[in-house]
Motif scaffolding. Structure first.
Motif, mmCIF file in Angstrom:
data_model
loop_
_atom_site.group_PDB
_atom_site.id
_atom_site.type_symbol
_atom_site.label_atom_id
_atom_site.label_comp_id
_atom_site.label_asym_id
_atom_site.label_seq_id
_atom_site.Cartn_x
_atom_site.Cartn_y
_atom_site.Cartn_z
ATOM 1 N N LYS A 83 56.224 18.455 71.338
ATOM 2 C CA LYS A 83 57.567 18.133 70.846
ATOM 3 C C LYS A 83 58.599 18.864 71.702
ATOM 4 C CE LYS A 83 58.316 17.778 66.428
ATOM 5 N NZ LYS A 83 58.444 18.047 64.961
ATOM 6 N N LEU A 84 59.643 18.153 72.078
ATOM 7 C CA LEU A 84 60.729 18.750 72.843
ATOM 8 C C LEU A 84 62.036 18.619 72.086
ATOM 9 C CD1 LEU A 84 58.608 17.625 75.133
ATOM 10 C CD2 LEU A 84 60.483 18.164 76.691
ATOM 11 N N ASP A 85 62.907 19.613 72.238
ATOM 12 C CA ASP A 85 64.277 19.565 71.743
ATOM 13 C C ASP A 85 65.172 19.444 72.963
ATOM 14 O OD1 ASP A 85 66.883 20.108 70.772
ATOM 15 O OD2 ASP A 85 66.069 21.305 69.124
ATOM 16 N N GLY A 86 65.970 18.401 73.006
ATOM 17 C CA GLY A 86 66.837 18.187 74.160
ATOM 18 C C GLY A 86 68.042 19.082 74.197
ATOM 19 N N HIS A 87 68.407 19.705 73.061
ATOM 20 C CA HIS A 87 69.583 20.584 72.978
ATOM 21 C C HIS A 87 70.842 19.894 73.504
ATOM 22 C CE1 HIS A 87 67.111 23.864 71.634
ATOM 23 N NE2 HIS A 87 66.420 23.924 72.763
ATOM 24 N N ASP A 88 70.944 18.591 73.290
ATOM 25 C CA ASP A 88 72.092 17.786 73.727
ATOM 26 C C ASP A 88 72.255 17.738 75.236
ATOM 27 O OD1 ASP A 88 72.946 16.800 71.262
ATOM 28 O OD2 ASP A 88 74.131 18.592 70.833
ATOM 29 N N ALA A 89 71.164 17.950 75.969
ATOM 30 C CA ALA A 89 71.202 17.805 77.429
ATOM 31 C C ALA A 89 71.366 16.342 77.812
ATOM 32 C CB ALA A 89 69.923 18.363 78.042
ATOM 33 N N TRP A 90 71.720 16.104 79.070
ATOM 34 C CA TRP A 90 71.811 14.738 79.571
ATOM 35 C C TRP A 90 70.498 13.998 79.299
ATOM 36 C CZ3 TRP A 90 76.493 13.188 80.780
ATOM 37 C CH2 TRP A 90 77.431 14.102 81.278
ATOM 38 N N GLY A 91 70.588 12.777 78.841
ATOM 39 C CA GLY A 91 69.401 12.040 78.437
ATOM 40 C C GLY A 91 68.409 11.835 79.560
ATOM 41 N N ARG A 92 68.899 11.534 80.754
ATOM 42 C CA ARG A 92 67.993 11.316 81.879
ATOM 43 C C ARG A 92 67.168 12.570 82.162
ATOM 44 N NH1 ARG A 92 64.893 11.307 85.305
ATOM 45 N NH2 ARG A 92 64.688 9.983 87.149
ATOM 46 N N HIS A 121 72.372 10.401 75.475
ATOM 47 C CA HIS A 121 71.937 9.021 75.675
ATOM 48 C C HIS A 121 70.835 8.916 76.728
ATOM 49 C CE1 HIS A 121 72.831 4.687 77.012
ATOM 50 N NE2 HIS A 121 72.257 4.634 75.822
ATOM 51 N N LEU A 122 69.672 8.397 76.318
ATOM 52 C CA LEU A 122 68.535 8.276 77.226
ATOM 53 C C LEU A 122 68.697 7.144 78.233
ATOM 54 C CD1 LEU A 122 65.652 8.875 74.675
ATOM 55 C CD2 LEU A 122 66.086 10.257 76.714
ATOM 56 N N GLY A 123 69.624 6.231 77.967
ATOM 57 C CA GLY A 123 69.828 5.125 78.888
ATOM 58 C C GLY A 123 68.731 4.098 78.782
ATOM 59 N N ASN A 264 73.205 12.732 57.950
ATOM 60 C CA ASN A 264 73.163 13.419 59.236
ATOM 61 C C ASN A 264 74.493 13.277 59.960
ATOM 62 O OD1 ASN A 264 70.436 14.342 59.081
ATOM 63 N ND2 ASN A 264 69.732 12.261 59.516
ATOM 64 N N GLU A 265 74.796 14.259 60.776
ATOM 65 C CA GLU A 265 76.090 14.371 61.433
ATOM 66 C C GLU A 265 76.398 13.178 62.329
ATOM 67 O OE1 GLU A 265 78.300 18.055 63.676
ATOM 68 O OE2 GLU A 265 76.290 17.536 64.385
ATOM 69 N N ARG A 266 77.649 12.734 62.281
ATOM 70 C CA ARG A 266 78.144 11.681 63.165
ATOM 71 C C ARG A 266 79.439 12.164 63.804
ATOM 72 N NH1 ARG A 266 77.608 6.308 59.287
ATOM 73 N NH2 ARG A 266 75.319 6.327 59.034
ATOM 74 N N ARG A 267 79.330 12.658 65.045
ATOM 75 C CA ARG A 267 80.495 13.208 65.725
ATOM 76 C C ARG A 267 81.178 12.185 66.628
ATOM 77 N NH1 ARG A 267 77.920 17.816 69.132
ATOM 78 N NH2 ARG A 267 76.609 16.000 69.630
ATOM 79 N N GLY A 268 80.543 11.034 66.817
ATOM 80 C CA GLY A 268 81.098 10.040 67.722
ATOM 81 C C GLY A 268 80.461 10.057 69.090
ATOM 82 N N GLY A 269 79.334 10.752 69.235
ATOM 83 C CA GLY A 269 78.626 10.785 70.505
ATOM 84 C C GLY A 269 77.455 9.816 70.499
ATOM 85 N N ILE A 270 76.526 10.025 71.433
ATOM 86 C CA ILE A 270 75.285 9.247 71.464
ATOM 87 C C ILE A 270 74.143 10.244 71.566
ATOM 88 C CG2 ILE A 270 73.944 7.437 72.587
ATOM 89 C CD1 ILE A 270 76.466 6.485 73.975
ATOM 90 N N ARG A 271 73.386 10.370 70.500
ATOM 91 C CA ARG A 271 72.237 11.282 70.485
ATOM 92 C C ARG A 271 70.985 10.454 70.206
ATOM 93 N NH1 ARG A 271 72.964 16.032 66.483
ATOM 94 N NH2 ARG A 271 74.000 17.076 68.241
ATOM 95 N N ASN A 272 70.000 10.604 71.054
ATOM 96 C CA ASN A 272 68.754 9.850 70.908
ATOM 97 C C ASN A 272 67.605 10.750 70.492
ATOM 98 O OD1 ASN A 272 69.491 7.664 73.671
ATOM 99 N ND2 ASN A 272 69.470 7.115 71.528
ATOM 100 N N GLN A 273 66.723 10.162 69.703
ATOM 101 C CA GLN A 273 65.402 10.726 69.430
ATOM 102 C C GLN A 273 64.370 9.725 69.941
ATOM 103 O OE1 GLN A 273 67.904 13.128 67.972
ATOM 104 N NE2 GLN A 273 67.935 11.239 66.792
ATOM 105 N N MET A 274 63.216 10.221 70.345
ATOM 106 C CA MET A 274 62.213 9.327 70.901
ATOM 107 C C MET A 274 60.810 9.770 70.497
ATOM 108 S SD MET A 274 61.567 8.269 74.916
ATOM 109 C CE MET A 274 61.078 9.916 75.471
ATOM 110 N N MET A 275 59.964 8.792 70.218
ATOM 111 C CA MET A 275 58.523 8.988 70.063
ATOM 112 C C MET A 275 57.855 8.166 71.159
ATOM 113 S SD MET A 275 55.474 9.584 68.550
ATOM 114 C CE MET A 275 55.531 9.941 66.777
#
Length: 356
Positions: A83-92, A121-123, A264-275
């Protein structure tokens, strides 16, 4: 290509995007990776996930909706699970980190289930499928999106309650066939495709959008300029809705990053989760026999007499490969509205260079 569109070389678009992202605070390697990712989506024909997203990315960096200095972190690793936490890093950056964490486990154990939470955003998810296929793995991806309002109506509903929740399946190339790549949103059209159509003043397939009154329409104007008035419809009615719901749960719940429900929080950004489930074909049987069977099935499917003799049956992944070859040679088409949005966003970021 529509009247008024201009074609710009991919290298010029990549340099332009990387400079704007770096000016916005991204580390140079991250800025280059994100720029490459966006333009690669254009080259593959997925303009909805291409450089047209750059204004949104720059806005997110200004508003703290992406952490331009963050690095993804492995927070759990046991057996075939990581499991990884992206910490809001760039999706790519986060998506590639997830793949690199999964590959050694899949190679050792035959498979790996990897989750990624809290990624920007993972794109285009097909990119990560291509990464897996190029390394000789098969992979299945389920993605959800949080941090902003939902975009897709449930089947039978009249307002948005889900994300576009892409699903991707990739298999490696054989000795004679290219990689198999299925990459699709679970909505009838992607949000970005509605935005691109609105920018061009085009219509979309009737019923792929629900207007603000809950009625089906072919008018995407409510999605122009990153706005949202109305909702997207799920593809395949109840089937696409069910698949979108499954992606929401698999990605959001198993990763720990959460679903799009309003608690869950909605700040107006794009946050992705992935399996993602990454599989090593070698662990499942005789690789040579498996390749022969894949080749035979590929040949059998594509030999179907076409309904239109000018449009032969093709395999998933073929359209992207064909467009990449053409656009690499001819340039990426951009409509005037998208071009204006890009130049305005770059100017606001402090970049003097203009496209077009």
């Amino acid at each position: 290509m529509q009247p008024g569109d201009v074609r710009i070389p991919a290298a010029e678009l990549t340099t332009f995007a990387a400079a704007a992202l770096e000016k916005a605070g991204a580390k140079r390697p991250h800025a280059q990776a994100v720029a490459d990712h966006l333009v690669a989506s254009n080259l593959a024909g997925h303009d909805s996930h291409g450089i047209g997203l750059l204004p949104a990315y720059l806005k997110h960096s200004r508003e703290g909706l992406v952490d331009v200095n963050a690095e993804p972190e492995t927070v759990h690793s046991a057996g075939a699970i990581v499991k990884l936490d992206g910490h809001d890093a760039w999706g790519r950056v986060a998506g590639e980190a997830a793949m690199k964490a999964a590959f050694p486990k899949a190679d050792e154990l035959g498979l790996c289930a990897v989750t990624l939470s809290n990624s920007h955003h993972l794109g285009r998810i097909g990119t990560y499928g291509e990464m897996a296929a190029q390394e000789g793995f098969a992979a299945l991806f389920f993605v959800n999106v949080t941090d902003h309002d939902p975009m897709v109506a449930p089947y039978g509903g009249t307002d948005s309650r889900l994300g576009t929740n892409p699903v991707c399946i990739a298999l490696p190339p054989t000795g004679t066939k290219p990689a198999f790549l299925l990459d699709m949103a679970t909505s009838r059209i992607a949000m970005g495709k509605a935005r691109v159509a609105a920018n061009k003043g085009l219509r979309v397939p009737f019923g792929s959008i629900i207007d603000s009154n809950g009625l089906p329409t072919d008018d995407p104007s409510g999605f122009k300029g990153f706005e949202q008035k109305g909702a997207l419809a799920p593809f395949g009615d109840h089937k696409g809705y069910g698949l979108a719901f499954a992606a929401e749960l698999l990605a959001g719940v198993f990763s720990g990053g959460g679903t799009i429900q309003p608690g869950n929080e909605r700040r107006g950004g794009i946050r992705n989760q992935m399996m993602a489930i990454v599989l090593s074909p070698d662990a499942f049987g005789d690789p040579a026999a498996m390749e022969r069977e894949m080749d035979a099935m590929w040949d059998y499917a594509l030999a179907s007499p076409p309904a239109d003799w000018d449009s032969p049956v093709i395999a998933p992944g073929d359209p992207e490969r064909a467009l990449k070859k053409r656009r690499s040679a001819e340039g990426v088409p951009l409509d005037p509205e998208t071009l204006k949005q890009l130049n305005d966003a770059a100017k606001a970021a402090g970049i003097k260079r203009q496209l077009g």
